[in-house]
Design a protein around this motif. Structure first.
Motif, mmCIF file in Angstrom:
data_model
loop_
_atom_site.group_PDB
_atom_site.id
_atom_site.type_symbol
_atom_site.label_atom_id
_atom_site.label_comp_id
_atom_site.label_asym_id
_atom_site.label_seq_id
_atom_site.Cartn_x
_atom_site.Cartn_y
_atom_site.Cartn_z
ATOM 1 N N GLU A 234 7.536 0.671 6.016
ATOM 2 C CA GLU A 234 8.201 -0.214 6.972
ATOM 3 C C GLU A 234 8.737 0.616 8.135
ATOM 4 N N VAL A 235 8.549 0.105 9.334
ATOM 5 C CA VAL A 235 9.094 0.734 10.540
ATOM 6 C C VAL A 235 9.966 -0.292 11.253
ATOM 7 N N GLU A 236 11.215 0.070 11.531
ATOM 8 C CA GLU A 236 12.143 -0.825 12.221
ATOM 9 C C GLU A 236 12.625 -0.179 13.517
ATOM 10 N N ALA B 80 2.625 1.195 14.185
ATOM 11 C CA ALA B 80 1.925 1.152 12.901
ATOM 12 C C ALA B 80 0.935 2.304 12.793
ATOM 13 N N GLN B 81 0.178 2.542 13.860
ATOM 14 C CA GLN B 81 -0.795 3.637 13.847
ATOM 15 C C GLN B 81 -0.106 4.995 13.707
ATOM 16 N N THR B 82 1.007 5.169 14.426
ATOM 17 C CA THR B 82 1.722 6.452 14.382
ATOM 18 C C THR B 82 2.273 6.721 12.987
ATOM 19 N N ALA B 83 2.931 5.724 12.411
ATOM 20 C CA ALA B 83 3.492 5.901 11.070
ATOM 21 C C ALA B 83 2.388 6.146 10.046
ATOM 22 N N GLU C 164 -2.992 -0.764 7.867
ATOM 23 C CA GLU C 164 -2.696 -2.098 7.346
ATOM 24 C C GLU C 164 -1.627 -2.077 6.269
ATOM 25 N N ASN C 165 -1.240 -0.889 5.802
ATOM 26 C CA ASN C 165 -0.162 -0.760 4.822
ATOM 27 C C ASN C 165 1.203 -0.561 5.482
ATOM 28 N N VAL C 166 1.231 -0.632 6.809
ATOM 29 C CA VAL C 166 2.476 -0.432 7.555
ATOM 30 C C VAL C 166 2.945 -1.767 8.133
ATOM 31 N N VAL C 167 4.190 -2.106 7.862
ATOM 32 C CA VAL C 167 4.812 -3.306 8.429
ATOM 33 C C VAL C 167 5.793 -2.862 9.513
ATOM 34 N N VAL C 168 5.606 -3.351 10.726
ATOM 35 C CA VAL C 168 6.476 -2.993 11.852
ATOM 36 C C VAL C 168 7.395 -4.173 12.161
ATOM 37 N N LYS C 169 8.683 -3.886 12.218
ATOM 38 C CA LYS C 169 9.691 -4.900 12.539
ATOM 39 C C LYS C 169 10.375 -4.503 13.844
#
Length: 378
Positions: A332-334, A349-352, A361-366
């Motif tokens: 998760e990225v907030e 999402a790409q950076t994380a 696709e396993n990264v959720v950006v908020k």
């Protein structure tokens, strides 16, 4: 719609052309000078001097401005499209005398802003005040006609650009004078010399700017504040210089290429304008251009080919993100940043994913919530 307004009529200053507007107020911070521009201009073998005006311009995003405000004791939540959550939340906190952390601004998506959604405006204060008085959430939506009165838009501008050059079109002096409108009770400076001072090399330069108070809404940010009308002025003037000395308008730009920031006397960190000119000329077939007016046709249509350049500074601001690696391997990225089309959700999402080593696709950006980690204006 239920409000009836009565007011006293007094003399109004309609726009910059109004004789009552006067010369305005000098903005010392906008003055840039080196060499002896006016003396050198007066002695230059080739001189051109012309005025360039731009009208008031308004942004009208597909998603209108609006908000919902809700108080819980001394805590305010505002759901409002925002290009700068932290800045707007801070303004609401200052308006109502509460700590910054007591204001939550929520804006997960934004349907176009172009500068008009970077600040909190009067209608937001009205909605928040009404919500406080009523003790319940209040929704306020700005109507389409109010788009032109509820917030800024680019100020009307007037500028004079004088170029002194030698017979080969090499610029010896630039004298620039600019004016932009602001409201009677507010201040907005449209930096008209921002591009003028860095685009072309000259040993002598003078740029000064005034603001004129007129009876209008306070202007605001609109898609590159200042850089747009500033580029319009200097690019139009150098075209006129090219015509005056009989030099190709692309060639005259290359002859006067600025190899460094002349005011700071520093080399550019990056400046690929030469390469851009070359690539554009090749792709466009510039060598086939005929300079004579009305000399180029495409069937029955007259065709004109022109060239112009623009620039925008690299603005950097402090920013944070909270990254969580969860037990199931997802991330998760907030961040309180927003995405209005520049791809923030995707890029974060790409950076994380790259750093942590998981599929994107396993990264959720908020995004778009002032409770998240701090960031600057988008």
């Amino acid at each position: 719609a239920l409000v009836r307004v009565a007011y006293d009529e007094t003399p109004a200053i309609v726009d910059l052309s109004d004789a009552k507007a006067g010369d305005g107020i000098p903005i010392d911070a906008m003055t840039k000078e080196w060499g002896d521009a006016q003396v050198v201009f007066a002695a230059a073998p080739v001189r051109i001097c012309a005025a360039y005006n731009t009208p008031r311009e308004y942004q009208a995003p597909m998603e209108p401005h609006g908000l919902i405000a809700h108080w819980q004791d001394d805590r305010l939540t505002v759901w409002e499209p925002s290009q700068w959550l932290d800045g707007m939340a801070r303004t609401y906190a200052e308006w109502f005398g509460v700590p910054f952390e007591n204001v939550r601004l929520v804006s997960p998506y934004i349907g176009g802003g172009f500068g008009s959604k970077a600040f909190a405006y009067g209608y937001g204060a009205v909605a928040a005040m009404a919500a406080k008085m009523l003790g319940r959430p209040v929704k306020l939506a700005v109507t389409r006609p109010q788009t032109f009165t509820a917030y800024g838009g680019r100020a009307a501008t007037r500028q004079t650009v004088a170029l002194g050059a030698d017979a080969e079109g090499k610029i010896q002096s630039i004298v620039h004078r600019g004016v932009n409108e602001t409201s009677v009770d507010g201040m907005w400076v449209e930096p008209l010399g921002s591009v003028t001072s860095i685009m072309y090399a000259t040993p002598n330069f003078s740029s000064r700017q005034n603001v004129v108070r007129v009876n209008t809404v306070v202007p605001g940010a609109l898609r590159a504040p200042g850089e747009n009308p500033s580029a319009f002025g200097i690019e139009s003037a150098i075209d006129e210089l090219a015509y005056e000395v009989g030099i190709d308008p692309l060639e005259i730009r290359l002859r006067n290429y600025a190899e460094q920031d002349q005011e700071a006397k520093k080399q550019w960190s990056t400046r690929q304008l030469r390469e851009a000119f070359a690539a554009g000329a090749e792709a466009f077939g510039w060598s086939k251009r005929s300079p004579e007016p009305r000399s180029m046709r495409d069937g029955n249509q007259l065709i004109g080919w022109g060239v112009a350049a623009g620039t925008y500074p690299v603005r950097r601001a402090y920013g944070e993100a909270m990254v969580r690696i969860l037990a199931d391997g997802s991330v998760e990225v907030e961040s309180s940043s927003i995405d209005m089309g520049q791809g923030t959700y995707t890029i974060l999402a790409q950076t994380a994913a790259e750093v942590v080593g998981v599929p994107a696709e396993n990264v959720v950006v908020k995004l778009g919530d002032s409770r998240y980690a701090r960031t600057g204006v988008t």
